[in-house]
Design a protein around this motif. Structure first.
Motif, PDB file in Angstrom:
ATOM      1  N   GLU A 446       0.832  -1.204   0.000  1.00  0.00           N
ATOM      2  CA  GLU A 446       0.000   0.000   0.000  1.00  0.00           C
ATOM      3  C   GLU A 446       0.863   1.248   0.000  1.00  0.00           C
ATOM      4  OE1 GLU A 446      -2.752   0.255   3.360  1.00  0.00           O
ATOM      5  OE2 GLU A 446      -2.667   2.427   3.006  1.00  0.00           O
ATOM      6  N   TRP A 447       1.946   1.245   0.817  1.00  0.00           N
ATOM      7  CA  TRP A 447       2.822   2.411   0.846  1.00  0.00           C
ATOM      8  C   TRP A 447       3.499   2.629  -0.498  1.00  0.00           C
ATOM      9  CZ3 TRP A 447       5.799   2.042   6.184  1.00  0.00           C
ATOM     10  CH2 TRP A 447       4.873   2.231   7.204  1.00  0.00           C
ATOM     11  N   ALA A 450       1.304   4.167  -2.980  1.00  0.00           N
ATOM     12  CA  ALA A 450       0.950   5.555  -2.679  1.00  0.00           C
ATOM     13  C   ALA A 450       1.944   6.542  -3.252  1.00  0.00           C
ATOM     14  CB  ALA A 450       0.859   5.751  -1.161  1.00  0.00           C
ATOM     15  N   VAL A 451       2.987   6.067  -3.875  1.00  0.00           N
ATOM     16  CA  VAL A 451       3.977   6.969  -4.453  1.00  0.00           C
ATOM     17  C   VAL A 451       3.770   6.982  -5.961  1.00  0.00           C
ATOM     18  CG1 VAL A 451       6.416   7.501  -4.650  1.00  0.00           C
ATOM     19  CG2 VAL A 451       5.556   6.374  -2.605  1.00  0.00           C
ATOM     20  N   PRO A 452       3.175   8.032  -6.521  1.00  0.00           N
ATOM     21  CA  PRO A 452       2.759   8.002  -7.921  1.00  0.00           C
ATOM     22  C   PRO A 452       3.910   7.993  -8.912  1.00  0.00           C
ATOM     23  CG  PRO A 452       2.396  10.166  -6.982  1.00  0.00           C
ATOM     24  CD  PRO A 452       2.804   9.281  -5.869  1.00  0.00           C
TER      25      PRO A 452
ATOM     26  N   ARG B   5       0.709  11.224   4.755  1.00  0.00           N
ATOM     27  CA  ARG B   5       0.757  10.715   3.385  1.00  0.00           C
ATOM     28  C   ARG B   5       0.943  11.875   2.414  1.00  0.00           C
ATOM     29  NH1 ARG B   5      -1.282   5.618   2.861  1.00  0.00           N
ATOM     30  NH2 ARG B   5      -1.930   4.715   4.844  1.00  0.00           N
ATOM     31  N   CYS B   6       2.192  12.068   1.974  1.00  0.00           N
ATOM     32  CA  CYS B   6       2.432  13.080   0.957  1.00  0.00           C
ATOM     33  C   CYS B   6       1.986  12.524  -0.390  1.00  0.00           C
ATOM     34  CB  CYS B   6       3.920  13.439   0.912  1.00  0.00           C
ATOM     35  SG  CYS B   6       4.333  14.547  -0.450  1.00  0.00           S
ATOM     36  N   PRO B   7       1.209  13.277  -1.168  1.00  0.00           N
ATOM     37  CA  PRO B   7       0.703  12.735  -2.440  1.00  0.00           C
ATOM     38  C   PRO B   7       1.804  12.409  -3.437  1.00  0.00           C
ATOM     39  CG  PRO B   7       0.004  15.021  -2.117  1.00  0.00           C
ATOM     40  CD  PRO B   7       0.696  14.609  -0.874  1.00  0.00           C
ATOM     41  N   TRP B   8       3.002  12.986  -3.277  1.00  0.00           N
ATOM     42  CA  TRP B   8       4.080  12.711  -4.224  1.00  0.00           C
ATOM     43  C   TRP B   8       5.102  11.742  -3.670  1.00  0.00           C
ATOM     44  CZ3 TRP B   8       1.687  17.348  -3.547  1.00  0.00           C
ATOM     45  CH2 TRP B   8       1.056  17.876  -4.687  1.00  0.00           C
ATOM     46  N   CYS B   9       5.319  11.771  -2.363  1.00  0.00           N
ATOM     47  CA  CYS B   9       6.393  10.981  -1.781  1.00  0.00           C
ATOM     48  C   CYS B   9       5.906   9.779  -0.987  1.00  0.00           C
ATOM     49  CB  CYS B   9       7.257  11.853  -0.857  1.00  0.00           C
ATOM     50  SG  CYS B   9       7.826  13.373  -1.642  1.00  0.00           S
ATOM     51  N   GLY B  10       4.600   9.640  -0.813  1.00  0.00           N
ATOM     52  CA  GLY B  10       4.113   8.514  -0.020  1.00  0.00           C
ATOM     53  C   GLY B  10       4.116   8.826   1.467  1.00  0.00           C
ATOM     54  N   PRO B  11       3.843   7.823   2.300  1.00  0.00           N
ATOM     55  CA  PRO B  11       3.774   8.060   3.748  1.00  0.00           C
ATOM     56  C   PRO B  11       5.164   8.351   4.314  1.00  0.00           C
ATOM     57  CG  PRO B  11       2.777   5.938   3.137  1.00  0.00           C
ATOM     58  CD  PRO B  11       3.511   6.429   1.952  1.00  0.00           C
TER      59      PRO B  11
END
Lengths: 975, 83
Positions: A446-447, A450-452, B5-11
């Motif tokens: 999941e993590w 979450a990184v596009p 949770r950064c939308p670009w870098c993830g959690p």
């Protein structure tokens, strides 16, 4: 007395040595704890209790044993039943005077009835002037070791870790869970408090020892498990961010001082397997040396081959009590009487003061003995679960607390979850470990998803990239054995054994051994009105000592429940907070790492004896020996100052003027190329936030300067505006504070000096006027920026050159200006120069409440602009409050030789009406000069005000015509 | 520390970020009364439970973004995203 070899013993009889106990030699084997060696030598009294100074011996023979805190060398409060003995250790009892045997402070026992619970709230209060004396006296009675201020400091680096599964507890359940999780592909960290893995199996029977060996071998053979013994999971915070403390690490210092290390572990899943902690029984004499828990005697016999006594009475309420009876007999201890609590038998009291002499049972019979062993129940150490948000529920059938609702990323196994045979516990733990690994894999996926910017599980994509900080180099994405798509692992339910609820006999005894709180004290507290467990705890200090409730909380709850007529479930528990176990401040501090920033010219400053000034993270030259001379040199010849820390932002784009108009209070729509303007920024509450100059270098290219302390705050502020308020504006910001070295060249000879080193710029006043900017070649360096600004009030050029050339440019200026009298000047001289010119410093002459019109900036604030940040508040300040509030004024002390210290108050009778914000002796004028904030009513030029110096003396000063004391027309700037 | 949770870098650990306040509508500065403006400045709703806030990834991608956070459990998600 030492027994013959025991199966599973942890002492090495080949390695014998001595250490000192209160000055006497004691023999020990490697593997002995300090207390096991003392017990083997026949000693029984190890300390005196906190309040009453009652003699105390060993109770639990584990880390938490409350009677076994010792001073070891210069280390106080060492857990003597946990710390391993070493050759030459100097061990002393604490809190005893003159000696452990004869303790004068035991007089407290005689006045015990006056030292009831909360006595410190009621005594030693009046008369107040005797408090220092009370402190001195009470200090002698405080229970603690001593710390030497000369102990050298050892800095231990903290570590960061990112295990998939963190297992807290290395008993059979913890070991099985760790192995199962690792076999399922998880990276596991296993933390065990004791010196060896195995938990209660270590002092078990032959089957237990065989299972122990198997589990230990399995852990060693399974890859992917990082094991730490003599370590504790000290706290669990949001998102399974946990604090792990490694104990007793060698420090390298003489005397065997130990240090601790902190690991900050972000675990995807936490498995809590701490086992169960045996609970003492409350009865009269339950703290007399010779009263021990069943685990204590089994540890002594099995692990250390120590005979705990000669003749024992045992109170057993469970199978562990029965096992203790068997172990005692096997060790040659005469078991004179076994009281079976399951059959309703009970004890009444213990007789003896310095040691057990006899036990009186509830049936009236008395048995002579020197050892009483109790096995009356188990406490669930639920702290980590509570820190994860769980509220454990009490089960009266089992007489202990169980977890009730855990978050997704926390699992419990072992005694915490239930009872059953060893096989059942291991099966539960294995399933828990597998499930923990599954949840960790799911979270990991999941993590990553979450990184596009990163593709999904794709070996080809990752092959070419080193992704720092994620440890993916080791990670096998392609062959993940346990995919997150699998369903949850079925965890078998554990049976829960019935256990009698045994907390207190028919007599009163000690509940909290550390704090010397008895059941009578708790009942008295309830009677005084402190009838909830939280209140009773704080009033009596029960559970607030070093053991923090681990062995005493449930007995305290039971006593409060009894006194209030409620059940234990209704009474509830207190809140467990980190740390679970004590942590040294050294572990928490780690090694301080504070970055320091130097400009490229620092080597020159050092070589020329600059006095360093710490300005935030920067080290700047404060002066070079004589700041007054530096000021005079700037006013008469030419000086150069290193202003590299000034914030610089490169702004590009068609919408820069709109941004400047929004953030500055003045107008910026029309700034020609080559011009510079001073600007002030306010926040939305109208408070002055920052100031600086901004110049236009090209059609869509600007350079903004800010205060040095505001550099990063202003950048963030501008980004906030662009990203959240006006994402439609096209502006790109590049911070260039450290990309440029900045030098301000100031003084009447500044143009001459600049002319000698500059190419490509016409320096004549008509061609390059005040508040203008040019780019050219300075000292051979292309693309240098020069602007004419006037902070010091003299003709000055501020140079911004690419930082790598900073030192070269500086040295060139010093060299080429020798005959012009060039000299460096530092921050102190600059402060004097700007004060002579009445230029404010944001944060010095303004504070967190100073709005624009209180900062002498009336001329800059353009209320006819459509919108700018701070406008509404500034408009109200101007229109509504006109005449009230504070104003920034220049101040002239009547006695020109007196320099009022900054922050001196300005008073009108008893009222404070202002303060001196900046104050110096002016070398140019030969008298003191100030800036001050005063009430508007006193701000008119010529007004006489009264300044109160520290110490109380009142002196007079006059408000000046202008803020500037020197050259108020500014003619020297414009030459 | 809590995971943001950064939308670009993830959690990422919250220490990398700067909290930039509760997301609330900014009154029109031209027409707002002093009371309305100061309520906007000084009185965030500060609820127990879900709140939408702005965070700035200072030590990362340097982007401002909106986050929905539960002030009770500290679980967070991007608006419209999974927890």
């Amino acid at each position: 007395m030492r027994l013959g070899p025991q199966p599973g013993e942890e002492i090495d009889r080949e390695r014998s040595f001595t250490f000192r106990w209160n000055g006497a030699d004691v023999q020990a084997y490697e593997g002995d704890t300090i207390v096991s060696a003392l017990a083997a030598s026949g000693r029984r009294v190890f300390s005196r209790s906190y309040k009453y100074h009652r003699p105390r011996g060993l109770l639990t023979a584990s880390y938490h044993d409350p009677g076994c805190f010792f001073q070891v060398g210069d280390e106080p409060n060492v857990r003597g039943a946990h710390r391993l003995a070493e050759p030459g250790l100097d061990v002393r009892s604490q809190n005893t005077w003159p000696s452990l045997e004869f303790d004068v402070k035991a007089v407290n026992q005689l006045v015990g009835r006056f030292l009831g619970p909360g006595f410190y709230y009621k005594t030693f209060i009046k008369p107040q002037r005797l408090w220092p004396l009370y402190e001195q006296v009470l200090q002698r009675f405080v229970h603690a070791g001593h710390v030497s201020a000369d102990t050298p400091r050892v800095a231990v680096d903290k570590r960061h870790a990112h295990p998939d599964v963190l297992v807290a507890g290395g008993g059979p359940a913890g070991l099985a869970a760790a192995v199962a999780a690792a076999q399922a592909g998880a990276r596991v960290m296993l933390i065990e408090e004791e010196h060896r893995l195995g938990g209660h199996l270590r002092w078990g029977d032959a089957t237990d020892l065989a299972a122990l060996a198997e589990l230990r071998d399995l852990v060693a053979a399974t890859p992917g498990i990082e094991v730490h013994v003599n370590a504790v999971v000290s706290g669990r915070y949001d998102g399974n961010w946990t604090a792990v403390v490694l104990r007793d690490l060698p420090s390298g210092l003489p005397g065997g001082t130990r240090v601790e290390q902190l690991i900050k572990a972000r675990a995807k899943v936490l498995v809590v397997a701490p086992g169960l902690i045996e609970r003492p029984y409350v009865f009269a004499g339950n703290d007399v040396p010779g009263v021990m828990l069943s685990t204590a005697v089994r540890r002594l016999i099995r692990l250390h081959a120590v005979k705990p006594g000669e003749r024992a009475v045992v109170l057993a309420a469970n199978a562990d009590g029965d096992a203790a009876v068997a172990d005692l007999r096997q060790a040659g201890v005469e078991v004179a009487r076994v009281l079976d609590a399951r059959a309703g038998q009970d004890i009444l009291r213990v007789r003896g003061r310095k040691g057990v002499q006899a036990v009186q049972a509830a049936d009236g019979t008395t048995t002579e003995c020197d050892l009483l062993v109790t096995a009356t129940g188990w406490t669930a150490p639920a702290s980590l679960l509570s820190m994860a948000g769980d509220r454990p529920a009490y089960d009266p059938r089992a007489a202990r607390f169980f977890p009730s609702s855990l978050p997704e990323d926390v699992l419990a196994t072992g005694g915490l979850a239930g009872d059953g045979s060893l096989d059942q516990l291991i099966a539960h733990a294995q399933a828990t470990g597998r499930e923990a690994a599954r949840r960790a894999a799911r979270l990991r996926r999941e993590w990553q998803a979450a990184v596009p910017t990163r593709g999904h599980a794709n070996g080809a994509l990752l092959a070419g990239h080193r992704l720092a900080g994620h440890g993916l180099a080791d990670h096998k994405l392609a062959d993940d054995p346990l995919l997150a798509d699998d369903g949850p692992v079925a965890i078998p339910e554990l049976p829960v054994d019935e256990h009698p609820e045994l907390f207190r006999a028919r007599t009163h005894g000690i509940v909290d051994y550390c704090e010397d709180v008895s059941s009578k004290d708790l009942i008295a507290a309830v009677r005084e009105g402190y009838d909830s467990i939280e209140l009773a705890k704080r009033y009596t200090t029960a559970t607030m000592g070093p053991t923090q409730g681990k062995i005493e909380l449930v007995n305290a709850i039971a006593t409060v429940a009894e006194a209030t007529g409620r059940t234990i479930a209704e009474t509830g528990t207190t809140t467990w907070r980190p740390p679970y176990a004590p942590v040294t401040l050294g572990a928490l501090a780690g090694r301080p790492l504070e970055p320091v920033r130097y400009s490229p010219m620092q080597p020159w400053h050092e070589a020329h004896h600059a006095s360093p000034l710490i300005a935030g993270a920067w080290i700047r030259p404060d002066h070079y020996g004589d700041p007054a001379a530096e000021v005079r040199n700037v006013r008469s010849k030419v000086g150069i100052i290193d202003v590299t820390p000034i914030g610089k932002l490169d702004l590009r784009g068609p919408d820069v003027p709109r941004l400047l108009n929004l953030v500055y209070v003045n107008k910026w729509s029309k700034l020609d190329i080559g011009r510079v303007r001073y600007g002030v920024m306010c926040t939305e509450d109208g408070v002055v936030f920052d100031d600086g100059v901004t110049g236009r270098l090209g059609p869509e290219h600007y350079l903004m300067s800010t205060t040095s302390s505001g550099a990063s705050a202003v950048w963030e502020w501008l980004e906030n505006v662009l990203q959240t308020m006006h994402p439609d504006w096209q502006v790109h910001i590049t911070p260039v504070t450290t990309a440029y070295a900045s030098i301000n060249v100031a003084g009447p000879a500044a143009r001459d000096l600049i002319g000698r080193v500059t190419r490509g710029v016409d320096l004549a006043n008509e061609a390059f006027g005040y508040m203008e900017v040019r780019t050219g070649q300075v000292a051979g360096v292309d693309e240098s920026v020069l602007w004419r600004i006037g902070f010091t009030g003299e003709l000055s050029y501020e140079l911004h050159v690419p930082a790598a050339y900073g030192l070269h440019v500086w040295e060139t200026l010093m060299d080429r200006g020798r005959d012009l009298g060039v000299a460096p000047f530092g921050v102190e001289a600059q402060r004097i120069l700007r004060l002579e010119k009445g230029h404010l410093i944001v944060g010095q002459d303004t504070d967190g409440l100073t709005r624009g019109f209180s900062a002498g900036l009336d001329w800059a604030i353009k209320l006819d602009k459509a919108d700018f940040l701070g406008k509404p508040e500034l408009a109200w300040q101007h229109d509504v409050e006109n005449g009230s509030g504070s104003r920034l004024v220049g101040l002239q002390p009547e006695d020109g030789s007196l320099v009022p210290p900054e922050a001196s108050q300005i008073v009108d009778g008893p009222r404070i009406v202002g303060r001196v914000t900046s104050s110096r002796m002016s070398p140019t004028l030969g008298r003191s000069i100030c800036l001050a904030q005063v009430e508007a009513a006193l701000a008119a030029p010529g007004t006489r005000v009264t300044v109160r110096l520290p110490g109380g003396r009142l002196v007079g000063a006059r408000v000046t015509e202008h803020l500037a004391h020197v050259d108020p027309e500014g003619s020297r700037l414009r030459v | 520390m809590i995971l943001i949770r950064c939308p670009w870098c993830g959690p990422r650990d919250a220490g990398e970020f700067h909290y930039s306040g509760e997301a609330r509508p900014r009154p029109d500065p031209a027409s707002a009364s002093p009371l309305q403006w100061r309520e906007y400045l000084y009185f965030p709703a500060n609820p127990r439970g879900e709140v939408t806030e702005t965070w700035y990834h200072r030590m990362g991608c340097r982007q401002f973004f909106a986050l929905e956070r539960d002030t009770d459990t500290n679980e967070s998600r991007l608006p419209g995203g999974p927890r």
